[in-house]
Design an enzyme around this catalytic site. Structure first.
Site, PDB file in Angstrom:
ATOM      1  N   HIS A 165      24.875  15.162 -42.574  1.00 51.02           N
ATOM      2  CA  HIS A 165      25.095  15.007 -41.133  1.00 51.02           C
ATOM      3  C   HIS A 165      23.772  14.820 -40.412  1.00 51.02           C
ATOM      4  CE1 HIS A 165      29.335  16.227 -39.857  1.00 51.02           C
ATOM      5  NE2 HIS A 165      29.390  16.122 -41.180  1.00 51.02           N
ATOM      6  N   GLU A 223      31.355   9.017 -39.414  1.00 46.70           N
ATOM      7  CA  GLU A 223      31.843   9.392 -38.088  1.00 46.70           C
ATOM      8  C   GLU A 223      30.832   8.944 -37.032  1.00 46.70           C
ATOM      9  OE1 GLU A 223      30.876  12.100 -40.152  1.00 46.70           O
ATOM     10  OE2 GLU A 223      32.746  12.215 -41.294  1.00 46.70           O
TER      11      GLU A 223
END
Length: 326
Positions: A37, A105
């Site tokens: 991330h 994402e």
């Protein structure tokens, strides 16, 4: 069946992740997942170290196989850079690295200012990216002028003896079809036998299937539920929100729709062994080859991860392996 531990870069800093990797091996886990991330899902989770640095550090203190779960090699990270990072990781781990990839994402990928494509385009980009990565792993000079990526006279010089496998995550029929067609394995967070069957039908016969889920250990049930609700309310958000919301603040706003009872009803919490076995069972019955378990709560929360590893290593893992026939 193998049972692994999921290192959460969203809620633990570098030193805690290194310690967790060591504790996971000592407790008897078989392998590691690690998230990739740029942002955590929420500010409460509060961490987001660079995954490639973490893999290098973990490789020096732990001998377990480790997979990214998952890397998006399409927007924030060019596939040529992912190819180099993964090759170096495979060398550092003595061939125990597996590259998990997915379409990503907006939360992490929008940061460079590029447009966030729709799902079909993201799958197309992923397929081209995987091709570029595999070509670079041959050690040959690569020139690629594709629809989405350009690679100009590039060659990787530091390579493992064998290229790492590429496992592809898939949520929905189109993504699972791509995973079966281009992946060496399949990654998911859903206990779905139907998804495995679709993956096999699309070309995944004989390939590895992996899945991960979260629990919250504590000696106190209410403290465990509170910690999970504080740190992971976003886990109950429906549909495609997790792919399109662009910032932790947006996830916090959407998570206001999630109640404490929704979290309580969806996780294994506390120190009831049977409850933890019941959470594991659907994933085992679905037929996954490897199942990864993550401890929610964060280092400063009521559910400290050292207690989790004592609990799982001493009590839960032996029972899970008995239940799985190992």
């Amino acid at each position: 069946m193998e049972i692994g531990y999921f290192l959460s870069c969203e809620e633990y800093g570098p030193h805690d992740l290194i310690e967790q990797a060591k504790l996971a091996e000592q407790a008897g886990f078989d392998a590691l997942w690690i998230s990739d991330h740029f942002h955590p899902w929420t500010d409460t989770q509060g961490e987001s170290p660079l995954v490639w640095s973490m893999i290098g550090a973990v490789s020096q203190v732990c001998s377990l196989p480790i997979s990214t779960a998952v890397t998006c090699p399409t927007v924030r990270q060019h596939p040529a850079i992912v190819a180099q990072a993964a090759a170096t990781s495979a060398v550092l781990t003595n061939g125990r690295f597996r590259l998990g990839v997915g379409t990503g994402e907006a939360l992490n990928e929008h940061i460079t200012g590029q447009r966030w494509p729709d799902a079909d385009v993201r799958l197309e980009m992923l397929e081209e990216a995987v091709d570029v990565i595999r070509r670079l792993w041959t050690g040959e000079f690569v020139h690629h002028d594709g629809k989405h990526y350009t690679v100009e006279k590039a060659r990787l010089y530091t390579l493992p003896d064998e290229p790492p496998p590429i496992y592809v995550s898939g949520f929905g029929p189109k993504a699972i079809e791509v995973a079966g067609r281009i992946g060496d394995g399949f990654m998911s967070t859903s206990p779905s036998a139907d998804d495995i069957a679709a993956f096999r039908k699309a070309g995944g016969e004989g390939k590895v299937t992996e899945v991960g889920y979260k629990v919250t250990w504590s000696e106190d049930d209410d403290a465990a539920i509170d910690a999970a609700y504080r740190t992971w309310p976003n886990s109950e958000l429906p549909g495609e929100l997790s792919q399109v919301l662009p910032s932790p603040k947006h996830f916090e706003q959407a998570s206001e729709l999630v109640t404490r009872d929704m979290i309580k009803d969806s996780i294994a919490y506390g120190n009831d062994v049977d409850r933890h076995i019941e959470a594991f069972t659907p994933f085992a019955e679905a037929g996954f080859d490897r199942i990864y378990i993550s401890q929610m709560g964060g280092r400063e929360q009521a559910t400290h991860y050292r207690g989790f590893f004592d609990f799982y290593g001493g009590t839960v893992l032996p029972k899970l392996r008995d239940a799985a026939g190992r």
